[in-house]
Design a protein around this motif. Structure first.
Motif, PDB file in Angstrom:
ATOM      1  N   UNK A 176       0.861  -1.157  -0.030  1.00  0.00           N
ATOM      2  CA  UNK A 176      -0.120  -0.039   0.094  1.00  0.00           C
ATOM      3  C   UNK A 176       0.906   1.081   0.026  1.00  0.00           C
ATOM      4  N   UNK A 177       1.795   1.260   0.805  1.00  0.00           N
ATOM      5  CA  UNK A 177       2.732   2.469   0.645  1.00  0.00           C
ATOM      6  C   UNK A 177       3.666   2.562  -0.376  1.00  0.00           C
ATOM      7  N   UNK A 178       4.064   1.598  -0.816  1.00  0.00           N
ATOM      8  CA  UNK A 178       4.694   1.478  -2.374  1.00  0.00           C
ATOM      9  C   UNK A 178       3.754   1.912  -3.267  1.00  0.00           C
ATOM     10  N   UNK A 179       2.643   1.517  -3.509  1.00  0.00           N
ATOM     11  CA  UNK A 179       1.714   2.017  -4.531  1.00  0.00           C
ATOM     12  C   UNK A 179       1.443   3.845  -4.247  1.00  0.00           C
ATOM     13  N   UNK A 180       1.201   4.245  -3.076  1.00  0.00           N
ATOM     14  CA  UNK A 180       1.103   5.602  -2.817  1.00  0.00           C
ATOM     15  C   UNK A 180       2.326   6.384  -3.236  1.00  0.00           C
ATOM     16  N   UNK A 181       3.564   6.079  -2.916  1.00  0.00           N
ATOM     17  CA  UNK A 181       4.777   6.661  -3.421  1.00  0.00           C
ATOM     18  C   UNK A 181       4.901   6.810  -4.821  1.00  0.00           C
ATOM     19  N   UNK A 182       4.431   5.467  -5.459  1.00  0.00           N
ATOM     20  CA  UNK A 182       4.508   5.589  -6.864  1.00  0.00           C
ATOM     21  C   UNK A 182       3.479   6.613  -7.648  1.00  0.00           C
ATOM     22  N   UNK A 183       2.466   6.770  -7.076  1.00  0.00           N
ATOM     23  CA  UNK A 183       1.603   7.888  -7.351  1.00  0.00           C
ATOM     24  C   UNK A 183       2.129   9.389  -7.166  1.00  0.00           C
ATOM     25  N   UNK A 184       3.157   9.481  -6.376  1.00  0.00           N
ATOM     26  CA  UNK A 184       3.523  10.734  -6.007  1.00  0.00           C
ATOM     27  C   UNK A 184       4.906  11.294  -6.764  1.00  0.00           C
ATOM     28  N   UNK A 185       5.296  10.347  -7.387  1.00  0.00           N
ATOM     29  CA  UNK A 185       6.609  10.588  -8.617  1.00  0.00           C
ATOM     30  C   UNK A 185       6.100  11.576  -9.395  1.00  0.00           C
ATOM     31  N   UNK A 186       7.153  12.041 -10.047  1.00  0.00           N
ATOM     32  CA  UNK A 186       6.883  13.003 -11.044  1.00  0.00           C
ATOM     33  C   UNK A 186       7.780  12.807 -12.473  1.00  0.00           C
ATOM     34  N   UNK A 187       7.124  12.026 -13.418  1.00  0.00           N
ATOM     35  CA  UNK A 187       5.568  11.620 -13.594  1.00  0.00           C
ATOM     36  C   UNK A 187       5.217  10.520 -12.696  1.00  0.00           C
ATOM     37  N   UNK A 188       3.973  10.457 -12.352  1.00  0.00           N
ATOM     38  CA  UNK A 188       3.596   9.218 -11.543  1.00  0.00           C
ATOM     39  C   UNK A 188       3.782   7.979 -12.353  1.00  0.00           C
ATOM     40  N   UNK A 189       3.845   6.963 -11.558  1.00  0.00           N
ATOM     41  CA  UNK A 189       3.898   5.665 -12.337  1.00  0.00           C
ATOM     42  C   UNK A 189       2.437   4.842 -11.889  1.00  0.00           C
ATOM     43  N   UNK A 191       0.244   3.075 -13.770  1.00  0.00           N
ATOM     44  CA  UNK A 191       0.071   1.712 -14.052  1.00  0.00           C
ATOM     45  C   UNK A 191       0.589   0.639 -13.028  1.00  0.00           C
ATOM     46  N   UNK A 192       2.019   0.971 -12.623  1.00  0.00           N
ATOM     47  CA  UNK A 192       2.436   0.365 -11.671  1.00  0.00           C
ATOM     48  C   UNK A 192       1.772   0.456 -10.355  1.00  0.00           C
ATOM     49  N   UNK A 193       1.206   1.420  -9.981  1.00  0.00           N
ATOM     50  CA  UNK A 193       0.589   1.790  -8.343  1.00  0.00           C
ATOM     51  C   UNK A 193      -0.519   0.992  -8.573  1.00  0.00           C
ATOM     52  N   UNK A 194      -1.281   1.066  -9.902  1.00  0.00           N
ATOM     53  CA  UNK A 194      -2.615   0.008 -10.008  1.00  0.00           C
ATOM     54  C   UNK A 194      -2.412  -1.279  -9.665  1.00  0.00           C
ATOM     55  N   UNK A 221      -6.318  -0.081  -0.281  1.00  0.00           N
ATOM     56  CA  UNK A 221      -5.833  -0.687  -1.803  1.00  0.00           C
ATOM     57  C   UNK A 221      -6.978  -0.070  -2.733  1.00  0.00           C
ATOM     58  N   UNK A 222      -8.193  -0.049  -2.492  1.00  0.00           N
ATOM     59  CA  UNK A 222      -9.191   0.365  -3.479  1.00  0.00           C
ATOM     60  C   UNK A 222      -9.146   1.789  -3.520  1.00  0.00           C
ATOM     61  N   UNK A 223      -8.782   2.594  -2.651  1.00  0.00           N
ATOM     62  CA  UNK A 223      -8.717   4.050  -2.873  1.00  0.00           C
ATOM     63  C   UNK A 223      -7.424   4.209  -3.802  1.00  0.00           C
ATOM     64  N   UNK A 224      -6.447   3.607  -3.509  1.00  0.00           N
ATOM     65  CA  UNK A 224      -5.033   3.938  -4.418  1.00  0.00           C
ATOM     66  C   UNK A 224      -5.364   3.256  -5.609  1.00  0.00           C
ATOM     67  N   UNK A 225      -6.092   2.202  -6.020  1.00  0.00           N
ATOM     68  CA  UNK A 225      -6.383   1.718  -7.321  1.00  0.00           C
ATOM     69  C   UNK A 225      -7.405   2.858  -7.871  1.00  0.00           C
TER      70      UNK A 225
END
Length: 374
Positions: A176-189, A191-194, A221-225
């Protein structure tokens, strides 16, 4: 109420015995933990002082000769890092990372195979370190946060034995923490976060109706998805086939979350899910409003109509307001498109959809009126 601070005034110096000195440190730790558990930002500075007092004592204990004293020392560093992360100022976050580094250093000097708690705390230290790095919110700190999460995952993998299989909660939390970080990258990753969020959900979903922690992880997990889907849909080029599939999966997850939170609230009184439920509901409405407004009425009735959805959800006024606003916006957007965008056959379909939206709005308004009068 936190316990009173220990009496360590000059008129009453602590004993020279390591156990007696540790007893004083333990009292400081208990007081700090009580202050930390109060979730009161005003108490954080005092909690930090308590942990610093305990740390000052335990750093003088013979931890080089005693794994037990070293273990207690790591608890001081961990709690200190937690408080500093919550304080959140740049200097606090730097100090938090240092605290977690100290905890990791001492944990690595423990006999990790001697007690499963050692590796569990080591994994937690790496994960908490990633939270402080994430809060720094720079491109470098976010990349380092991912590396810390990788180390946490590796520690968890190394902890598995035939006698001690790895549970789902800790690996899912790391994901969950990894997915959240992936969305905060620039540019966000995105699909990987999903995909990472999907993996976390697969770990926690089997027990989400029985275990509160699993339910919390599943909802996150659903929220991040859903967040990842929103990012993907806003990032050109978007493949229409994939877009439709993502939207369907996201709205399915929102619908699942509605029923999961309602179930917990009905049977266990877990009302603290309500805020996340409303945010996920907004995600579902916004996704359909933007990309598939013709499915919006069906989605809303599935959630808000007590004959189709949960009676508990049908009593939640805030959900009705979000739903009605979405219906109004959907109708306005569809009318704006008109025959030039849709053609004559499309207009026939448009009229049908508008009528469906109107009927859904009337049904939901009646339910909202009954709710407010009751």
């Amino acid at each position: 109420m936190p316990p009173p601070p220990p009496d360590v005034s000059p008129s009453r110096p602590p004993s020279d015995s390591p156990d007696d000195r540790n007893a004083v440190a333990k009292t400081w730790m208990k007081r700090g933990i009580a202050l930390l558990s109060a979730n009161d930002p005003a108490a954080l500075s005092e909690a930090l002082q308590c942990f610093d007092q305990a740390l000052a004592i335990r750093r003088e204990l013979p931890f080089e000769e005693s794994a037990w004293y070293r273990w207690l020392l790591t608890a001081c560093w961990m709690n200190r890092g937690d408080v500093l992360t919550r304080l959140g100022r740049p200097e606090d976050l730097s100090a938090a990372i240092h605290s977690f580094d100290e905890a990791i250093f001492h944990l690595l000097h423990l006999p990790l195979d001697a007690d499963p708690q050692y590796r569990s705390r080591l994994a937690l230290a790496w994960m908490n370190r990633s939270l402080a790095l994430r809060a720094q919110a720079t491109s470098e700190s976010l990349q380092e946060a991912l590396l810390s999460l990788d180390r946490a995952s590796k520690v968890l993998e190394e902890s598995v034995t035939p006698q001690r299989p790895l549970g789902a909660a800790m690996p899912a939390t790391v994901l969950i923490n990894r997915a959240a970080v992936l969305l905060e990258l620039s540019p966000p990753r995105a699909f990987e976060a999903l995909e990472v969020a999907q993996t976390a959900l697969a770990l926690s979903q089997p027990t989400e109706h029985e275990v509160l922690q699993a339910a919390e992880i599943s909802l996150k997990a659903r929220h991040i998805f859903c967040h990842a889907v929103a990012v993907l849909l806003e990032t050109p080029p978007v493949d229409a086939t994939h877009a439709d599939d993502w939207i369907m999966q996201a709205t399915d997850k929102v619908d699942e979350a509605m029923h999961l939170t309602a179930s917990w609230e009905q049977h266990a009184g877990a009302a603290h899910f309500r805020g996340m439920r409303q945010e996920l509901f907004r995600y579902g409405c916004h996704l359909l409003l933007a990309y598939q407004p013709h499915f919006l009425a069906e989605f809303l009735l599935d959630v808000l109509d007590p004959e189709q959805g949960s009676p508990l959800l049908a009593r939640e006024g805030d959900l009705y307001q979000v739903g009605l606003q979405s219906l109004d916006l959907a109708a306005s957007e569809l009318r704006r498109r008109g025959p030039l965008d849709l053609g004559l056959k499309g207009m026939d379909r448009l009229i049908d959809v508008l009528e469906t939206l109107s009927r859904a709005a009337e049904r939901i308004k009646k339910r909202a009126k009954l709710l407010s009068s009751g």
